[in-house]
Design an enzyme around this catalytic site. Structure first.
Site, PDB file in Angstrom:
ATOM      1  N   HIS A 208      15.723  55.248  58.030  1.00 55.73           N
ATOM      2  CA  HIS A 208      14.172  53.843  57.205  1.00 55.73           C
ATOM      3  C   HIS A 208      14.216  54.409  55.866  1.00 55.73           C
ATOM      4  O   HIS A 208      14.408  54.920  55.689  1.00 55.73           O
ATOM      5  CB  HIS A 208      12.755  54.637  57.776  1.00 55.73           C
ATOM      6  CG  HIS A 208      12.470  55.860  57.910  1.00 55.73           C
ATOM      7  ND1 HIS A 208      13.280  57.385  58.795  1.00 55.73           N
ATOM      8  CD2 HIS A 208      11.358  56.606  57.160  1.00 55.73           C
ATOM      9  CE1 HIS A 208      11.878  58.307  58.906  1.00 55.73           C
ATOM     10  NE2 HIS A 208      11.773  57.954  57.433  1.00 55.73           N
TER      11      HIS A 208
ATOM     12  N   HIS B 226      10.963  57.669  49.741  1.00 55.41           N
ATOM     13  CA  HIS B 226      12.054  58.077  50.463  1.00 55.41           C
ATOM     14  C   HIS B 226      12.481  57.218  51.032  1.00 55.41           C
ATOM     15  O   HIS B 226      12.323  56.437  51.648  1.00 55.41           O
ATOM     16  CB  HIS B 226      11.949  59.980  51.020  1.00 55.41           C
ATOM     17  CG  HIS B 226      10.807  59.431  52.390  1.00 55.41           C
ATOM     18  ND1 HIS B 226       9.689  59.335  52.180  1.00 55.41           N
ATOM     19  CD2 HIS B 226      11.423  59.445  53.659  1.00 55.41           C
ATOM     20  CE1 HIS B 226       9.166  59.243  53.710  1.00 55.41           C
ATOM     21  NE2 HIS B 226      10.434  59.715  54.701  1.00 55.41           N
TER      22      HIS B 226
ATOM     23  N   GLU C  21      15.532  61.636  52.853  1.00 54.61           N
ATOM     24  CA  GLU C  21      14.927  62.266  54.294  1.00 54.61           C
ATOM     25  C   GLU C  21      16.429  62.238  55.405  1.00 54.61           C
ATOM     26  O   GLU C  21      16.722  61.291  55.030  1.00 54.61           O
ATOM     27  CB  GLU C  21      13.181  61.930  54.995  1.00 54.61           C
ATOM     28  CG  GLU C  21      13.298  62.577  56.320  1.00 54.61           C
ATOM     29  CD  GLU C  21      12.344  61.962  57.256  1.00 54.61           C
ATOM     30  OE1 GLU C  21      12.055  60.617  56.324  1.00 54.61           O
ATOM     31  OE2 GLU C  21      11.943  61.913  57.876  1.00 54.61           O
TER      32      GLU C  21
HETATM   33  C1  LIG Z   1       6.767  61.781  58.871  1.00 52.18           C
HETATM   34  C2  LIG Z   1       8.266  62.081  58.368  1.00 52.18           C
HETATM   35  C3  LIG Z   1       9.021  61.138  58.940  1.00 52.18           C
HETATM   36  O1  LIG Z   1       8.997  59.719  58.534  1.00 52.18           O
HETATM   37  O2  LIG Z   1       9.694  61.746  60.301  1.00 52.18           O
HETATM   38  C4  LIG Z   1       8.306  61.794  56.583  1.00 52.18           C
HETATM   39  O3  LIG Z   1       8.591  60.677  56.151  1.00 52.18           O
HETATM   40  S1  LIG Z   1       6.852  62.544  56.305  1.00 52.18           S
HETATM   41  C5  LIG Z   1       6.724  62.032  53.997  1.00 52.18           C
HETATM   42  C6  LIG Z   1       5.825  62.480  53.233  1.00 52.18           C
HETATM   43  N1  LIG Z   1       6.772  64.284  52.864  1.00 52.18           N
HETATM   44  C7  LIG Z   1       7.068  64.323  51.766  1.00 52.18           C
HETATM   45  O4  LIG Z   1       7.100  63.920  51.130  1.00 52.18           O
HETATM   46  C8  LIG Z   1       8.186  65.968  52.048  1.00 52.18           C
HETATM   47  C9  LIG Z   1       8.790  66.150  51.040  1.00 52.18           C
HETATM   48  N2  LIG Z   1       8.374  66.057  49.373  1.00 52.18           N
HETATM   49  C10 LIG Z   1       7.660  66.951  48.865  1.00 52.18           C
HETATM   50  O5  LIG Z   1       8.096  67.976  48.728  1.00 52.18           O
HETATM   51  C11 LIG Z   1       6.664  66.421  47.248  1.00 52.18           C
HETATM   52  O6  LIG Z   1       6.073  65.206  47.746  1.00 52.18           O
HETATM   53  C12 LIG Z   1       7.691  66.391  46.054  1.00 52.18           C
HETATM   54  C13 LIG Z   1       8.857  65.376  46.572  1.00 52.18           C
HETATM   55  C14 LIG Z   1       7.969  67.471  45.969  1.00 52.18           C
HETATM   56  C15 LIG Z   1       7.082  65.664  45.082  1.00 52.18           C
HETATM   57  O7  LIG Z   1       6.303  66.475  44.807  1.00 52.18           O
HETATM   58  P1  LIG Z   1       4.797  66.205  43.923  1.00 52.18           P
HETATM   59  O8  LIG Z   1       4.417  64.581  43.682  1.00 52.18           O
HETATM   60  O9  LIG Z   1       4.109  67.332  43.966  1.00 52.18           O
HETATM   61  O10 LIG Z   1       5.911  66.253  42.588  1.00 52.18           O
HETATM   62  P2  LIG Z   1       5.137  66.657  41.204  1.00 52.18           P
HETATM   63  O11 LIG Z   1       4.350  65.628  40.599  1.00 52.18           O
HETATM   64  O12 LIG Z   1       5.683  68.286  40.459  1.00 52.18           O
HETATM   65  O13 LIG Z   1       6.820  65.786  41.276  1.00 52.18           O
HETATM   66  C16 LIG Z   1       8.406  66.025  40.564  1.00 52.18           C
HETATM   67  C17 LIG Z   1       8.754  64.682  40.544  1.00 52.18           C
HETATM   68  O14 LIG Z   1       9.481  64.415  40.873  1.00 52.18           O
HETATM   69  C18 LIG Z   1       9.056  62.829  40.487  1.00 52.18           C
HETATM   70  N3  LIG Z   1       8.744  61.972  42.419  1.00 52.18           N
HETATM   71  C19 LIG Z   1       7.536  62.934  43.218  1.00 52.18           C
HETATM   72  N4  LIG Z   1       7.609  62.404  44.461  1.00 52.18           N
HETATM   73  C20 LIG Z   1       9.170  61.167  44.209  1.00 52.18           C
HETATM   74  C21 LIG Z   1       9.425  60.237  45.275  1.00 52.18           C
HETATM   75  N5  LIG Z   1       8.781  60.275  46.090  1.00 52.18           N
HETATM   76  N6  LIG Z   1      10.003  59.789  44.768  1.00 52.18           N
HETATM   77  C22 LIG Z   1      10.874  60.195  43.507  1.00 52.18           C
HETATM   78  N7  LIG Z   1      10.528  61.213  42.715  1.00 52.18           N
HETATM   79  C23 LIG Z   1       9.171  61.215  43.251  1.00 52.18           C
HETATM   80  C24 LIG Z   1       7.219  62.419  40.083  1.00 52.18           C
HETATM   81  O15 LIG Z   1       7.359  61.524  39.718  1.00 52.18           O
HETATM   82  C25 LIG Z   1       7.798  64.300  38.913  1.00 52.18           C
HETATM   83  O16 LIG Z   1       8.736  62.928  38.410  1.00 52.18           O
HETATM   84  P3  LIG Z   1       8.819  63.584  37.035  1.00 52.18           P
HETATM   85  O17 LIG Z   1       8.220  65.068  36.211  1.00 52.18           O
HETATM   86  O18 LIG Z   1      10.169  62.710  36.342  1.00 52.18           O
HETATM   87  O19 LIG Z   1       7.573  62.508  36.151  1.00 52.18           O
HETATM   88 CO   LIG Z   2       9.919  59.359  56.229  1.00 52.17          CO
END
Ligand SMILES: C[C@@H](C(=O)O)C(=O)SCCNC(=O)CCNC(=O)[C@H](O)C(C)(C)COP(=O)(O)OP(=O)(O)OC[C@H]1O[C@@H](n2cnc3c(N)ncnc32)[C@H](O)[C@@H]1OP(=O)(O)O
Ligand SMILES: [Co+2]
Length: 134
Positions: A7, A79, A130
């Protein structure tokens, strides 16, 4: 190691509006909202002939997509999800290659009832990845 595209996820500021838009304007097969409390999101899956779109909206006070939506208030691609056969083997290979596996490297059960892991966007050209074991 990676296989099919499972996806593409889009973070949206209004889940009902985005669902209605895909259903009515784009004529897509849009599912019902599903709360995923373990992931801090509510998701809507849109089934296309060759892949899925996952609409994402924050759930709870510590949603991992809140910061992304704050930075992108009109929404954006959040993502992409690739399928793998063996998620633990994939994780170990990625760690050995120096990639950051999020969430302590422990798979969680994703929206399809299968194990998932996320890889840091800064290690993959600014794209959050992912992996889903199928
Ligand atoms: C249900 C499931 C499924 O499909 O089965 C799902 O999908 S659940 C979908 C939701 N779950 C997830 O996303 C889980 C994994 N995600 C995470 O752990 C977090 O979202 C992080 C990716 C670590 C980002 O965390 P957070 O927003 O606190 O970030 P941060 O402010 O520290 O940002 C660090 C840097 O990464 C960038 N950044 C943050 N999110 C981003 C994204 N989605 N794509 C690209 N870059 C991204 C920020 O702009 C920043 O860049 P700069 O420093 O350059 O400004
Ligand atoms: Co997903």
């Amino acid at each position: 190691m990676i296989g099919r595209l499972n996806h593409v996820a889009i973070a949206v500021p209004d889940l009902d509006a985005a669902s209605a838009q895909y259903r009515t304007m784009l004529g897509a097969d849009v599912g019902a909202p599903q709360d995923e409390p373990d992931h801090g999101v509510t998701v809507v899956f849109i089934t296309l002939p060759n892949t899925k779109i996952e609409l994402l909206y924050p759930l709870g006070d510590a949603s991992p997509i809140q910061g992304f939506l704050d930075k992108n208030p009109s929404g954006g691609i959040h993502h992409i999800c690739y399928e793998v056969d063996d998620i633990l083997a994939a994780r170990d290979h990625l760690l050995a290659e120096g990639a950051r596996v999020l969430g302590g490297g422990e798979p969680k059960i994703g929206a399809h009832g299968k194990p998932v892991l996320f890889l840091h966007p800064k290690d993959f050209n600014g794209c959050l990845i992912e992996l889903e074991q199928v």
